[in-house]
Structures are given as C-alpha cells and as structure tokens.
Design a protein around this motif. Structure first.
Motif, PDB file in Angstrom:
ATOM      1  N   VAL A   1      67.446  -9.337  95.366  1.00 33.76           N
ATOM      2  CA  VAL A   1      66.997  -7.960  95.150  1.00 33.76           C
ATOM      3  C   VAL A   1      67.983  -7.206  94.259  1.00 33.76           C
ATOM      4  CG1 VAL A   1      66.304  -5.833  96.312  1.00 33.76           C
ATOM      5  CG2 VAL A   1      65.887  -8.032  97.408  1.00 33.76           C
ATOM      6  N   VAL A   2      69.228  -7.656  94.243  1.00 29.79           N
ATOM      7  CA  VAL A   2      70.201  -7.017  93.352  1.00 29.79           C
ATOM      8  C   VAL A   2      70.072  -7.680  91.968  1.00 29.79           C
ATOM      9  CG1 VAL A   2      71.699  -6.734  95.362  1.00 29.79           C
ATOM     10  CG2 VAL A   2      72.176  -8.556  93.741  1.00 29.79           C
TER      11      VAL A   2
ATOM     12  N   ILE B   1      65.785 -13.535  88.127  1.00 33.16           N
ATOM     13  CA  ILE B   1      64.515 -12.825  88.283  1.00 33.16           C
ATOM     14  C   ILE B   1      64.710 -11.344  87.987  1.00 33.16           C
ATOM     15  CG2 ILE B   1      64.859 -12.377  90.765  1.00 33.16           C
ATOM     16  CD1 ILE B   1      61.875 -13.115  91.141  1.00 33.16           C
ATOM     17  N   GLU B   2      63.680 -10.704  87.453  1.00 36.67           N
ATOM     18  CA  GLU B   2      63.734  -9.252  87.247  1.00 36.67           C
ATOM     19  C   GLU B   2      63.695  -8.590  88.619  1.00 36.67           C
ATOM     20  OE1 GLU B   2      64.239  -8.001  84.399  1.00 36.67           O
ATOM     21  OE2 GLU B   2      63.607  -9.569  83.003  1.00 36.67           O
ATOM     22  N   ASN B   3      64.782  -7.909  88.976  1.00 36.35           N
ATOM     23  CA  ASN B   3      64.830  -7.432  90.362  1.00 36.35           C
ATOM     24  C   ASN B   3      63.981  -6.178  90.603  1.00 36.35           C
ATOM     25  OD1 ASN B   3      66.798  -5.841  88.949  1.00 36.35           O
ATOM     26  ND2 ASN B   3      67.660  -5.255  90.942  1.00 36.35           N
TER      27      ASN B   3
ATOM     28  N   LEU C   1      58.662  -4.744  95.961  1.00 43.33           N
ATOM     29  CA  LEU C   1      58.190  -5.545  97.093  1.00 43.33           C
ATOM     30  C   LEU C   1      58.829  -5.069  98.405  1.00 43.33           C
ATOM     31  CD1 LEU C   1      56.528  -7.951  98.111  1.00 43.33           C
ATOM     32  CD2 LEU C   1      58.523  -9.405  97.682  1.00 43.33           C
ATOM     33  N   VAL C   2      60.140  -4.853  98.363  1.00 42.84           N
ATOM     34  CA  VAL C   2      60.848  -4.395  99.572  1.00 42.84           C
ATOM     35  C   VAL C   2      60.221  -3.105 100.087  1.00 42.84           C
ATOM     36  CG1 VAL C   2      63.046  -3.467 100.413  1.00 42.84           C
ATOM     37  CG2 VAL C   2      63.022  -5.548  99.024  1.00 42.84           C
TER      38      VAL C   2
ATOM     39  N   ASN D   1      69.757  -4.823 106.154  1.00 42.76           N
ATOM     40  CA  ASN D   1      68.407  -4.975 105.636  1.00 42.76           C
ATOM     41  C   ASN D   1      68.351  -4.710 104.139  1.00 42.76           C
ATOM     42  OD1 ASN D   1      65.375  -4.196 105.219  1.00 42.76           O
ATOM     43  ND2 ASN D   1      65.535  -5.240 107.185  1.00 42.76           N
ATOM     44  N   ALA D   2      67.526  -5.487 103.446  1.00 43.02           N
ATOM     45  CA  ALA D   2      67.399  -5.342 101.990  1.00 43.02           C
ATOM     46  C   ALA D   2      66.951  -3.936 101.599  1.00 43.02           C
ATOM     47  CB  ALA D   2      66.422  -6.380 101.445  1.00 43.02           C
ATOM     48  N   SER D   3      66.318  -3.220 102.515  1.00 41.88           N
ATOM     49  CA  SER D   3      65.817  -1.885 102.163  1.00 41.88           C
ATOM     50  C   SER D   3      66.957  -0.900 101.883  1.00 41.88           C
ATOM     51  CB  SER D   3      64.907  -1.347 103.263  1.00 41.88           C
ATOM     52  OG  SER D   3      65.574  -1.361 104.501  1.00 41.88           O
ATOM     53  N   TRP D   4      68.172  -1.208 102.315  1.00 40.92           N
ATOM     54  CA  TRP D   4      69.309  -0.336 101.982  1.00 40.92           C
ATOM     55  C   TRP D   4      69.931  -0.719 100.650  1.00 40.92           C
ATOM     56  CZ3 TRP D   4      67.650   2.855 105.085  1.00 40.92           C
ATOM     57  CH2 TRP D   4      67.383   2.579 106.424  1.00 40.92           C
TER      58      TRP D   4
END
Lengths: 263, 263
Positions: free
Chosen positions: A162-163, A168-170, A176-177, B158-161
């Motif tokens: 995700v970072v 991949i294009e984050n 998505l998150v 969590n990835a949401s942060w």
C-alpha cells in the motif's frame, strides 16, 4: 487407487514433519539459549525439507521436487510429477511467534495441480484437496464459496504494497483499503490461501511469490471455486517468481480491473 | 484474599462466556440459515455482555461496568471498582471467521488497572495478569519482554492508517512500514495486545480505541514491561475514545518520536 496411495503418503509425511516441528518448539526452544534459538528455527526449514526429499526420492523415484530451501531439483519444465514444497511458510512468524506458519505442498502432474496441502502445524489443521474431488479441513468438507462484493470483503494484503513500491501503483490499493470492509495481514501466503478457501478472508494478493508458496493452496482454493492468477490475470506458471492473487470468483475480475495497476 | 476471590470469579465468568460462544458457533450456526447466522453473531455480543452484567450486579454490588454494547453504566469518573468489558473484541473476525476474536476484560480500582484478561475463545487461551504479580498465559508465566530495535520489529497496524486519513500524517507510517521487519494486522485490539505481551509482535497501534478494547490488555502488557499510552505519549484515561500504542519499552519512545505525527 495409486492416487489415493499418493495422497495418504503425502499426508503422513506432512503430519510427521509437523510433529518434528512441534517437538522442536516444545522441547529444544526451552533448553537452548536465545542465540541458539534463532539458529534452531532457521535450520528447521532445511531439516524439514530434507526430511521430505529423502522420503520422496526413495519412495517416488522419478518425481521431481521444487523446494524453497534449494535441496530439490532445478526444473526447466513441469513434466511428470513435481512436488512443490515450502517446509515452513511464514518463517518470520515461525521465528517470532512459534505459530501462524504452515507446511505448504502441492503435487503437480504435467503442470496441473493434482493434490494440495496446507498444514497449520500448531493448530493441527490440515487443509487438503484433490483436483476434482473437493477440499477438506481435516476430515470436514469445505463448502464452495459464495459470491460477495468489494464493500463486504476482507482482503489479505501486506501494508508494504500500500505504500509506494516498485511493483504496483499504490494509488489503486489505497482506494481498495478505503472501499473494503477490512484488511488483514497474517504473514503466511499458505495460511492466507487457507483463509480464502474457508471464506475467512475474501481475497489475498502479493507482489512476489514462488511456486512452493502457493502450489498447495491453489489446488485447495480452486476446489472451492476461488480463482487464482497472477496480477495480470494470467494463469500461474509455477516456474519462477510471479505476482499473485486468489479471490472469490465474484471479486477476482473486479479487483484486477478496478484496483490493480502493475508498474 | 478478597482480590484472589475476585480473580477466580472473573476467570470463571470469562470461561463460562467462552463456552457459550463456542457452543453457539458449533451448534446454532450449523442449523441456522445463512441470513440468521449474521443476526446470531451480532446478537451474541449483547447476550454475552448481559451475561456478565447480570452476574456482576448480583455478586459485586457497587461495582460499575463499562461495556461496549452499552448495557453497563455511563461513567464520568473511574472511582471505585470498574469492570471494562468487550464481550467480543474483533466482531468482524467473529462474523467472517469464527476465530481470531477475544473476550477482553479489565478490572480497575480508582482508575488503576488491577486485573486484566484476554480470552482467545476458540484457542482456549486465557491471558491474565494482576498488577504487580506478573502475567500468565493459561497457567504459564509470560516472561518479561526483552528490548529490540525498529529494524527487527514486527508491528501490528491496520493498513487503513497507512493510507491518507484524517487522524495521522501517513508519511511517517509509510517510513515505518519500510523500516521494520514486518507488518501484521489481525483485526482484534485485544488479541494484538496479547501478541505484544507474548513477544509475537513488538508493538501495536491504532488511531481510535475505546477503554474496553484495551483495559484488560494494558494490565497484562504492563506486567511484562510493555509501555501503553495514547499516540501523544500521554497516560491512558480509560474514559472515552483515544488513540493508542503499546510497545516494548525500547520501541515506544522511538516510534512516537520518529514516526507518529497526529493531525
């Protein structure tokens, strides 16, 4: 008949390997010093892979072995029988947690997955499947997965995708998150495949996995109706590293189309 | 002596509540239709909270109760005894996975945590502590945590942060994801506190938690030397929502100083 024998043989090897691992964790970790404990666990991967290989070479002459620790064969093709083995999938969990790791094994014939196994060693939970014959958790059949939607979905995905990263294009994963019900990360591809197969999470993806990480799990996941491909949507080759996604059928296309852009 | 009785009483309630939950999952979920299954599990939180409250009100008159489901008391202060209860911490896991959830209970006196309990219901693992008397996993003492470094750490987050959000500058957390050994997310604050307390992860943080999510776990974590504060580094108040971090002592200051910037 011959296949059933192969299945029983593989399960027996896996269970025996699991006992060896549990025994080491229960007894040796207690008596070893802390410094040695790290050696013990990192050596355990190798020891377990060698245990499998010795038996397979003796009892299934001609079968090839692809193993994470490198004691198996260097393969250019998947002709004939190939055992794809990760003796301890989730090594970091194994070292830090002494749980949340698995033995992952897929038995392929001419490139087609015939048997898949994921053994959650510490929980004594064996997920297994034979292509065309359904999937099981220990002796219980695993139901075929029902469809779901993005907004109700729980996705297994590591925060490192995700970072900003070079795979991949984050931005898509950031969306998505925000769009899904929840994100989880367990640190073992094999266990996350087992979780998708049992409907505990709805998809799992990673930017870089090897055949032995997913071979067993893909056979199981496909038996319950999940779809596994690389992140371009192409069939998995099971030779060399690739990106990876497994998801309920109703989510797979939507995830690829709306959230995934490879660099 | 009176405290030991309180401890035994709380443990017995927790174990009985756990049996009720397991029984429902094993029997009722099988016979109910899918639509009812969701009602069953969301009603279970309420049923379990009421079970606790009925007993506590009868057997510990004068004790106050802060419960997630709202059947307890509205408190303006933490004077006297206060039971802080989350009957099912990790409700999303409970619904989707039927595992990876916990009963979380802290018993406080005049604002100080006296007893802490986290019960991993499906694994039958009870983490417990009495302030000043050490922490236990079932009957085994949990060792005091050793120090570690950021680069060797596994962080529960969590990835949401990590994606842009209104609570925290996510650039710091992006750096954190890159600097640490691994990120995990299990979806239950109580279980992640149990994981920090047993050294399976090295820190856990969240932007928004309630007293009942962490009260039990904080008593346990502090007994093994972990440090728990809000994300400003201030002591936890246990009245109302707040940010949260728990970490090995050696990581706590470094995480706050180098990676956390609240908006």
């Amino acid at each position: 008949m011959e296949l059933q024998q192969l299945d029983r043989y593989a399960k027996a090897l896996i269970k025996e390997a699991g006992r060896k691992i549990r025994h080491s964790l229960t007894y040796e970790l207690v008596i070893e010093s802390k410094a040695d404990a790290n050696d013990l666990v990192t050596n355990m991967d190798k020891e377990i892979e060698q245990f499998f290989i010795e038996h397979i070479r003796k009892d299934y002459v001609g079968h090839a072995i692809l193993g994470e620790e490198g004691f198996g064969d260097d393969l250019l093709s998947l002709n004939g029988y190939v055992w794809m083995l990760d003796p301890i999938d989730g090594t970091m969990n194994f070292i830090h947690q002494q749980r949340n790791f698995a033995i992952s094994l897929g038995i392929f014939k001419d490139g087609i997955g015939v048997f898949g196994y994921i053994y959650d060693v510490m929980n004594d939970e064996l997920y297994s499947a034979q292509k065309g014959h359904g999937a099981y958790l220990n002796d219980e059949p695993i139901p075929v997965l029902e469809s779901t939607t993005i907004s109700k979905a729980i996705i297994g995905m590591n925060a490192s995708w995700v970072v900003p990263n070079r795979h991949i294009e984050n931005e898509g994963l950031i969306r998505l998150v925000k769009d899904v019900r929840g994100i989880r990360s367990y640190g073992s591809a094999a266990l996350e495949l087992a979780y998708v197969s049992t409907g505990r999470i709805d998809a799992y993806m990673s930017m870089r996995l090897s055949p032995w990480d997913v071979a067993g799990g893909v056979v199981i996941a496909e038996e319950v109706g999940a779809v596994a491909t690389n992140l371009k949507g192409q069939p998995l080759k099971f030779l060399g590293q690739d990106t990876f996604i497994v998801a309920r059928k109703s989510l797979h296309d939507s995830l690829l189309a709306n959230y995934i852009t490879l660099k």
